[in-house]
Design an enzyme around this catalytic site. Structure first.
Site, mmCIF file in Angstrom:
data_model
loop_
_atom_site.group_PDB
_atom_site.id
_atom_site.type_symbol
_atom_site.label_atom_id
_atom_site.label_comp_id
_atom_site.label_asym_id
_atom_site.label_seq_id
_atom_site.Cartn_x
_atom_site.Cartn_y
_atom_site.Cartn_z
ATOM 1 N N LYS A 55 0.938 -1.057 -0.058
ATOM 2 C CA LYS A 55 0.077 -0.073 -0.016
ATOM 3 C C LYS A 55 0.978 1.103 0.039
ATOM 4 O O LYS A 55 0.654 1.953 -0.796
ATOM 5 C CB LYS A 55 -0.992 0.138 1.165
ATOM 6 C CG LYS A 55 -2.158 -0.962 1.312
ATOM 7 C CD LYS A 55 -2.669 -0.952 2.369
ATOM 8 C CE LYS A 55 -3.809 -2.506 2.336
ATOM 9 N NZ LYS A 55 -4.472 -2.822 3.551
ATOM 10 N N GLN A 99 -5.073 -1.566 9.539
ATOM 11 C CA GLN A 99 -5.297 -2.862 8.968
ATOM 12 C C GLN A 99 -5.720 -3.895 9.844
ATOM 13 O O GLN A 99 -5.609 -3.828 10.959
ATOM 14 C CB GLN A 99 -3.500 -3.232 8.614
ATOM 15 C CG GLN A 99 -3.368 -4.668 7.944
ATOM 16 C CD GLN A 99 -3.993 -4.735 6.507
ATOM 17 O OE1 GLN A 99 -3.973 -3.761 5.823
ATOM 18 N NE2 GLN A 99 -4.335 -5.617 6.202
ATOM 19 N N ASP A 122 -11.603 2.713 3.825
ATOM 20 C CA ASP A 122 -11.810 1.063 3.797
ATOM 21 C C ASP A 122 -13.566 1.024 3.336
ATOM 22 O O ASP A 122 -13.985 0.090 3.143
ATOM 23 C CB ASP A 122 -11.567 0.349 5.086
ATOM 24 C CG ASP A 122 -10.496 -0.365 4.832
ATOM 25 O OD1 ASP A 122 -9.915 -0.793 3.770
ATOM 26 O OD2 ASP A 122 -9.709 -0.535 5.645
HETATM 27 N N1 GUN Z 1 -7.104 -7.107 6.105
HETATM 28 C C1 GUN Z 1 -7.139 -7.675 4.910
HETATM 29 N N2 GUN Z 1 -7.987 -6.834 3.755
HETATM 30 C C2 GUN Z 1 -8.181 -5.567 4.271
HETATM 31 C C3 GUN Z 1 -8.889 -4.483 4.091
HETATM 32 O O1 GUN Z 1 -9.247 -4.360 2.867
HETATM 33 N N3 GUN Z 1 -8.646 -3.484 4.792
HETATM 34 C C4 GUN Z 1 -8.119 -3.299 6.098
HETATM 35 N N4 GUN Z 1 -8.360 -2.285 6.580
HETATM 36 N N5 GUN Z 1 -7.527 -4.629 6.466
HETATM 37 C C5 GUN Z 1 -7.695 -5.594 5.734
#
Ligand code: GUN
Length: 297
Positions: A55, A99, A122
């Site tokens: 990311k 996350q 998100d």
């Molecule tokens: N963990 C796995 N996929 C995601 C996601 O799309 N967003 C977040 N915040 N954590 C994750």
């Protein structure tokens, strides 16, 4: 040999990242500021570390600002909430992502609920869930279902109305938001789950089949209507006969490919779209926070 067209998520994601990058260039020219994304990682789960690193890299490549905050698994919920509130108040931060999964002593919903909904890239905050459900144009949409939608619109030339869609899986992250997105496109949508009766028969009715259950290769070729479009959201690591492992989706690709009209592979289908959509959401959030017209991406 299979006949299905392969939906190339990797190429699609690269195209989207290019459009995001152009939008960022325009915004920097017109406002003097670049959108900023903050990612918060708690603990040392290896998969989460990889996601967070990717990311950060892709955020910088798109010309945006990346802020990373790493905390030990022992951080208190209060300290994490303080971090979120500080990011809410920081004008250089347009998007916030915490996350998941979080350690057991921390309540995910409390943390997500503390994020400013307008920075919730998100799309997990109940305010964004509600906005999506009522069809508000202010919703921030969860990245994985948004990626699926963009690929489906492309596949159908924007003409999704009247298609029958079956979504297998009812998670908050994929199944439920996908339901709202496809309903909004005027599809006729059914959400199937572990208690659904005669799942194969239901799946065979679908023009669009979205598999998001986390069960390796559950959806077989004979569950698929000939010519249907199959979106495989699963990412499962399974054992290989030689003792190694391989990644596979929720769809049995070899048999599905014989029947489907188009299908996303695993890896290289839905997966690469998720981070590209996160970047897109960050640009969207920036524009809304500043009252700017949203750029096409
Ligand atoms: N963990 C796995 N996929 C995601 C996601 O799309 N967003 C977040 N915040 N954590 C994750």
């Amino acid at each position: 040999m299979g006949n299905a067209a392969i939906i190339d998520g990797k190429a699609f994601a690269a195209g989207l990242r290019g459009r995001v990058k152009s939008a960022v260039e325009t915004l920097v020219e017109t406002t003097g500021a670049a959108p900023g994304l903050a990612v918060v990682l708690v603990g040392d789960d290896p998969a989460s570390q990889v996601y967070v690193r990717n990311k950060g890299t892709q955020t910088l490549e798109a010309g945006m600002k990346s802020f990373e905050f790493k905390h030990p698994a022992t951080i208190s919920q209060d300290a994490l909430l303080d971090q979120v509130r500080a990011l809410n108040a920081d004008p250089a931060v347009n998007g916030i992502l915490v996350q998941l999964p979080l350690p057991d002593h921390i309540d995910d919903q409390a943390v997500i609920g503390a994020i400013d909904p307008d920075k919730d890239v998100d799309g997990f905050h109940v305010v964004n869930v509600g906005r999506l459900a009522v069809g508000s144009d202010q919703a921030l949409i969860p990245c994985t279902p948004l990626g699926c939608l963009l690929m489906l619109r492309d596949r159908f030339g924007g003409e999704l109305a009247g298609k029958s869609a079956v979504i297998v899986g009812r998670s908050n992250i994929v199944g439920k938001p996908m339901f709202h997105l496809l309903l909004q496109e005027n599809c006729t949508v059914t959400v199937a789950h572990s208690k659904t009766a005669d799942l194969p028969e239901l799946c065979r009715s679908a023009d669009i089949l979205v598999a998001a259950v986390g069960r390796p290769e559950m959806v077989q070729g004979d569950w698929i209507k000939p010519g249907a479009t199959v979106i495989d959201v699963g990412i499962n690591r399974i054992a290989r006969p030689d003792g190694g492992t391989r990644l596979t989706g929720d769809v049995h690709f070899p048999s599905a490919q014989e029947v489907a009209g188009a299908i996303t592979p695993v890896p290289g289908g839905v997966g690469p779209m998720t981070i590209a959509c996160l970047l897109r959401n960050t640009v969207t959030a920036f524009c809304r926070q500043r009252g700017l017209a949203e750029l096409a991406m």
